[in-house]
Design a protein around this motif. Structure first.
Motif, PDB file in Angstrom:
ATOM      1  N   HIS A 195      62.357  57.745 -35.521  1.00  0.00           N
ATOM      2  CA  HIS A 195      61.152  57.203 -34.895  1.00  0.00           C
ATOM      3  C   HIS A 195      59.933  58.089 -35.176  1.00  0.00           C
ATOM      4  O   HIS A 195      58.829  57.607 -35.331  1.00  0.00           O
ATOM      5  CB  HIS A 195      61.357  57.043 -33.383  1.00  0.00           C
ATOM      6  CG  HIS A 195      61.795  55.648 -33.027  1.00  0.00           C
ATOM      7  ND1 HIS A 195      61.904  55.213 -31.745  1.00  0.00           N
ATOM      8  CD2 HIS A 195      62.151  54.603 -33.820  1.00  0.00           C
ATOM      9  CE1 HIS A 195      62.305  53.946 -31.743  1.00  0.00           C
ATOM     10  NE2 HIS A 195      62.477  53.569 -32.988  1.00  0.00           N
TER      11      HIS A 195
ATOM     12  N   CYS B  80      62.100  59.879 -29.469  1.00  0.00           N
ATOM     13  CA  CYS B  80      63.513  59.783 -29.095  1.00  0.00           C
ATOM     14  C   CYS B  80      64.410  60.247 -30.237  1.00  0.00           C
ATOM     15  O   CYS B  80      65.543  60.638 -30.022  1.00  0.00           O
ATOM     16  CB  CYS B  80      63.844  58.349 -28.721  1.00  0.00           C
ATOM     17  SG  CYS B  80      63.704  57.209 -30.109  1.00  0.00           S
TER      18      CYS B  80
ATOM     19  N   CYS C 252      58.768  57.780 -25.647  1.00  0.00           N
ATOM     20  CA  CYS C 252      58.748  57.917 -27.097  1.00  0.00           C
ATOM     21  C   CYS C 252      57.458  57.284 -27.620  1.00  0.00           C
ATOM     22  O   CYS C 252      57.136  56.146 -27.286  1.00  0.00           O
ATOM     23  CB  CYS C 252      59.956  57.226 -27.705  1.00  0.00           C
ATOM     24  SG  CYS C 252      59.914  57.170 -29.505  1.00  0.00           S
TER      25      CYS C 252
ATOM     26  N   CYS D 238      64.364  52.395 -28.808  1.00  0.00           N
ATOM     27  CA  CYS D 238      64.654  53.805 -28.578  1.00  0.00           C
ATOM     28  C   CYS D 238      66.046  53.887 -27.972  1.00  0.00           C
ATOM     29  O   CYS D 238      66.370  53.104 -27.089  1.00  0.00           O
ATOM     30  CB  CYS D 238      63.652  54.407 -27.603  1.00  0.00           C
ATOM     31  SG  CYS D 238      61.960  54.322 -28.204  1.00  0.00           S
TER      32      CYS D 238
END
Ligand SMILES: [Zn+2]
Ligand SMILES: [Zn+2]
Ligand SMILES: [Zn+2]
Ligand SMILES: [Zn+2]
Ligand SMILES: [Zn+2]
Length: 325
Positions: A33, A29, A3, A12
């Protein structure tokens, strides 16, 4: 992929499967995010998008991957460990760093300078070529033929380091036909990693650039602190494992098989740190003809960004210097 927002706040909680739909170069993820990371990513999304459009070009780069030599691994889904085991190379010498189990026990204190191929002489280029290159090499097949090695030899797995340099030089117009004996070739090599443990294979540049003095500045955070500034002179090819082979005679190993008397020279210098930070020290000795970053995965390191932004500044300087001259 990891990620891209990893480590920037909240953890994550799943695999990074959401690709940025614009550049397709980074993944996240979760939507949260992705949104969180946008303020940073928007600065590089366009550049990554442009680079991703060149992916096909990069895949065609002849010396980064050898179909012939890695055929067994690809076709039979064989693991690298068993590929090397069958050839007596598993966790041996420079091959040690080519599979996961060996790589994990590597130490950057040993640069592999005295390592040989650990192969019989027919399978590896342990001494100079029989003849000088009259044409440019365009594939592994060309290279293997020139060095008289059978296509099932695994040496391409290590020789992609020097041959990528050769190919990159070719792409910017530095070829053996426009280099003359005694010429100096300065290369800035950014972000070396495991090749630091396989430096002996760079010796093949002696054959690829006959009569030329090659200076390579290796700059990157993986250089151990105690080796910063170290100069290494490579004047031979890695040896084979046969005691009676001519490669064990220093004179036979270092010169070209054609006895032309051409002596090439290869000097490596190690610089610890990021290129944009160390550039001033590095350039004191040499302004580069070529800057190459073989491990510079486009989104892999955030520290690449300042180095990449820095390169056009040097390029502009290069143009100015040429105009003055
Ligand atoms: Zn995440
Ligand atoms: Zn993007
Ligand atoms: Zn292994
Ligand atoms: Zn020199
Ligand atoms: Zn030999």
């Amino acid at each position: 992929m990891e990620c891209a927002a990893k480590g920037t706040g909240t953890r994550c909680n799943s695999a990074a499967t959401r690709l940025c739909t614009r550049c397709e170069a980074v993944a996240y993820c979760s939507l949260s995010h992705q949104i969180k990371h946008w303020s940073r990513h928007k600065l590089e999304c366009d550049r990554l998008q442009q680079q991703m459009e060149c992916v096909d070009l990069l895949n065609d780069f002849p010396f980064t991957f050898s179909c012939e030599a890695t055929f067994q691994v690809c076709a039979k889904q064989e693991t690298r460990c068993s590929f090397f085991s069958k050839r007596g190379l598993h966790r041996v010498g420079m091959w040690m760093h080519e599979c996961h189990c060996g790589a994990s026990s590597a130490s950057f204190d040993l640069l592999g300078l005295n390592n040989g191929w650990d192969l019989s002489s027919v399978l590896c280029p342990c001494h100079g070529p029989e003849f000088l290159l009259s044409e440019q090499l365009c594939s592994w097949r060309d290279y293997y033929k020139w060095r008289r090695i059978p296509l099932d030899s695994p040496v391409a797995l290590l020789l992609h380091w020097p041959l990528t340099i050769y190919r990159a030089a070719q792409l910017v117009g530095i070829t053996t036909s426009n280099l003359v004996v005694g010429d100096k070739l300065y290369i800035h090599y950014l972000g070396p990693e495991k090749e630091l443990l396989q430096l002996a294979v760079f010796g093949d540049l002696l054959a690829l650039f006959p009569g030329v003095h090659i200076h390579i500045e290796l700059v990157g955070p993986a250089i151990p602190p105690q080796r910063d500034g170290e100069k290494i002179i490579i004047s031979k090819y890695p040896c084979c494992n046969e005691e009676k082979c001519v490669c064990k005679l220093a004179s036979e190993n270092a010169i070209l098989g054609t006895q032309t008397g051409l002596t090439s020279a290869l000097t490596l210098q190690l610089w610890r740190g990021f290129y944009h930070d160390r550039y001033r020290d590095v350039v004191k000795d040499s302004f580069p003809h070529l800057v190459i970053a073989p491990n510079g995965g486009i989104a892999a390191y955030s520290s690449w960004l300042p180095s990449i932004l820095f390169l056009p500044i040097i390029a502009r300087k290069l143009v100015i210097l040429q105009q003055v001259a």
